[in-house]
Design an enzyme around this catalytic site. Structure first.
Site, PDB file in Angstrom:
ATOM      1  N   ASP A  76       3.621  -0.515   4.018  1.00 58.55           N
ATOM      2  CA  ASP A  76       4.457  -1.986   3.742  1.00 58.55           C
ATOM      3  C   ASP A  76       5.542  -0.678   4.181  1.00 58.55           C
ATOM      4  OD1 ASP A  76       2.873  -2.927   2.503  1.00 58.55           O
ATOM      5  OD2 ASP A  76       3.707  -2.395   0.609  1.00 58.55           O
TER       6      ASP A  76
ATOM      7  N   TYR B 171      -2.122   9.565  -1.377  1.00 61.30           N
ATOM      8  CA  TYR B 171      -0.392   9.159  -1.336  1.00 61.30           C
ATOM      9  C   TYR B 171       0.387  10.322  -2.220  1.00 61.30           C
ATOM     10  CZ  TYR B 171      -1.251   4.261   1.176  1.00 61.30           C
ATOM     11  OH  TYR B 171      -1.560   4.199   2.209  1.00 61.30           O
TER      12      TYR B 171
END
Length: 244
Positions: free
Chosen positions: A52, A110
């Protein structure tokens, strides 16, 4: 045609995420423009995930097809000479023709970084999420165990995803501290839309003493997005590694 695999490091601050879109500046757009300058070809680069706006990456993986005779390892230097300073190719190589950066992934890791101190950050404001109140890190660590394994993570998905199932397997989730930084690492076979940011927001409810560690199991079992925590900002999120 030859298939070239790229490993890319980037600072996502100035970009509207990875995926090319008509409304603005994206990582994919910049990399494709650099490839065109080097090869004189119009290519579509295939990315391993759709990060994003504002999300960063240490080792994003992508691939593209080309008729160029440039040796695979030489694309690194060639593309870096054409890319902006906040996007860097850290490795390039020729791979099998059927390699696909997205569909062949077996997992990703992540990391989300929280700066836990009274003062807001100046130098790292684009790379951390500032939490002023002291967090109970031990309770957050205890809560992590409830995420492990195969679950339906419907409660940890924001509207906008197009996946067929919300079942995912988290293979590792742990917390490391470095001074006043809290780093939350999450590894899974795949991620839902905003899943990591919602996991972190939910762990923060535990860290702030609003919920007990067992609350995580309740949220997962409920499948109710409203029971989970906030979706924390993208600034603290970084794609660490993609597995094949």
């Amino acid at each position: 045609m030859r298939n070239i695999k790229l490993t890319i490091e980037y600072d996502g601050t100035s970009y509207f995420g990875w995926q090319k879109q008509p409304i603005g500046n994206t990582i994919q757009q910049k990399v494709e423009e650099a490839i065109k300058k080097v090869t004189k070809e119009e290519v579509e680069i295939l990315g391993s995930s759709r990060t994003d706006s504002g999300v960063h990456a240490k080792a994003y993986v992508a691939n593209f097809k080309t008729n160029s005779n440039i040796p695979g390892k030489n694309f690194k230097a060639a593309l870096n000479s054409k890319l902006p300073k906040d996007i860097v190719i850290i490795n390039s190589e020729e791979v099998a023709e059927d390699f696909h950066a997205r569909y062949m992934t077996t997992g990703k890791t992540y990391c989300y970084t929280i700066l836990n101190r009274e003062e807001p950050p100046a130098l790292e404001r684009n790379y951390v999420y500032h939490v002023k109140k002291q967090l109970d890190v031990e309770s957050m660590k205890e809560a992590c165990k409830y995420f492990l394994g195969k679950h339906d993570f419907k409660a940890f998905q924001r509207p906008g995803g197009t996946v067929k199932t919300s079942v995912r397997t988290i293979t590792d989730i742990h917390i490391e501290t470095e001074g006043n930084k809290i780093k939350i690492y999450v590894s899974a076979d795949g991620f839902l839309y905003n899943m990591v940011r919602l996991i972190v927001g939910t762990l923060l409810k535990v860290g702030r003493g609003k919920e007990k560690p067992e609350y995580i199991k309740e949220v997962i079992d409920s499948g109710d997005r409203k029971k989970a925590g906030i979706c924390v900002p993208p600034t603290g999120l970084c794609l660490e590694k993609v597995f094949y």
